[in-house]
Design a protein around this motif. Structure first.
Motif, short mmCIF file in Angstrom:
data_model
loop_
_atom_site.label_atom_id
_atom_site.label_comp_id
_atom_site.label_asym_id
_atom_site.label_seq_id
_atom_site.Cartn_x
_atom_site.Cartn_y
_atom_site.Cartn_z
N SER A 31 0.81 -1.22 0.00
CA SER A 31 0.00 0.00 0.00
C SER A 31 0.84 1.27 0.00
N GLN A 32 2.16 1.12 0.18
CA GLN A 32 3.02 2.31 0.19
C GLN A 32 4.42 1.93 -0.22
N ALA A 53 5.57 3.67 14.39
CA ALA A 53 4.69 4.46 13.52
C ALA A 53 5.48 4.96 12.31
N ASN A 54 4.76 5.19 11.21
CA ASN A 54 5.39 5.85 10.06
C ASN A 54 5.65 7.29 10.44
N PHE A 59 9.99 3.93 9.19
CA PHE A 59 9.00 2.98 8.72
C PHE A 59 8.53 2.11 9.88
N ARG A 60 7.27 1.67 9.81
CA ARG A 60 6.72 0.83 10.88
C ARG A 60 7.39 -0.54 10.90
N LYS A 63 5.38 -3.47 9.29
CA LYS A 63 4.75 -3.25 8.00
C LYS A 63 5.71 -3.33 6.81
N GLN A 141 5.81 -1.27 1.80
CA GLN A 141 5.11 -1.59 3.04
C GLN A 141 3.67 -2.00 2.78
N ASN A 142 3.11 -2.73 3.72
CA ASN A 142 1.68 -3.03 3.76
C ASN A 142 1.14 -2.32 4.98
N ASN A 143 0.53 -1.16 4.79
CA ASN A 143 0.07 -0.36 5.91
C ASN A 143 -1.38 -0.62 6.30
N THR A 144 -1.94 -1.73 5.84
CA THR A 144 -3.33 -2.02 6.21
C THR A 144 -3.42 -2.71 7.54
#
Length: 144
Positions: A31-32, A53-54, A59-60, A63, A141-144
């Motif tokens: 997603s990002q 957190a982003n 970066f998380r 994620k 990243q997968n931020n979902t």
């Protein structure tokens, strides 16, 4: 959501016989992405930070699905310092070389223990061996 496809291919002819292989990694639900080129000098520089957190340049932890650092120089090497909470390890990137991670977990142990305890990478730093050297940074990243 997007799908990231990473293909690694080697090809060489040795004694008149073609050798090599191709491997493909497919990562769904991206997603990002963050892509940039950083100029690394002979003083160590922070490239990437990981946290809960982003944030700007961070970066998380949970994620990151894919990370690539590529030395864009034709001559200089770059040394990466991969830091955990209380451990670190180093990677030398030759000219044109890449370092790839598919998560942000690491362990390092100078005592040679057989026990592995993977923990989050906290930060990646870099330093060039000579004159300023460009490094390409790609993070998905997968931020979902």
């Amino acid at each position: 959501m997007a799908t990231l496809t990473v293909t690694i291919s080697e090809s060489v002819t040795l004694n008149d016989k073609a050798r090599g292989s191709e491997n493909t990694l497919t990562i769904t639900s991206i997603s990002q992405v963050s892509e940039r080129i950083a100029t690394i000098g002979t003083a160590e520089l922070s490239l990437i930070k990981f946290g809960s957190a982003n944030d700007a340049g961070q970066f998380r932890d949970d994620k990151v699905e894919y990370l690539r650092l590529t030395n864009l120089s034709a001559a200089n090497t770059v040394t990466l310092r991969v830091l955990g909470t209380s451990e670190e390890y180093f990677v030398k990137l030759e000219a044109g070389g890449s370092y790839i991670l598919t998560n942000n977990k690491m362990d390092a142990n100078a005592a040679g223990s057989q026990s592995v305890s993977l923990a989050n990478i906290e930060e990646i730093k870099a330093v060039a061996s000579a004159s300023p050297t460009d490094v390409e940074i790609f993070v998905a990243q997968n931020n979902t």
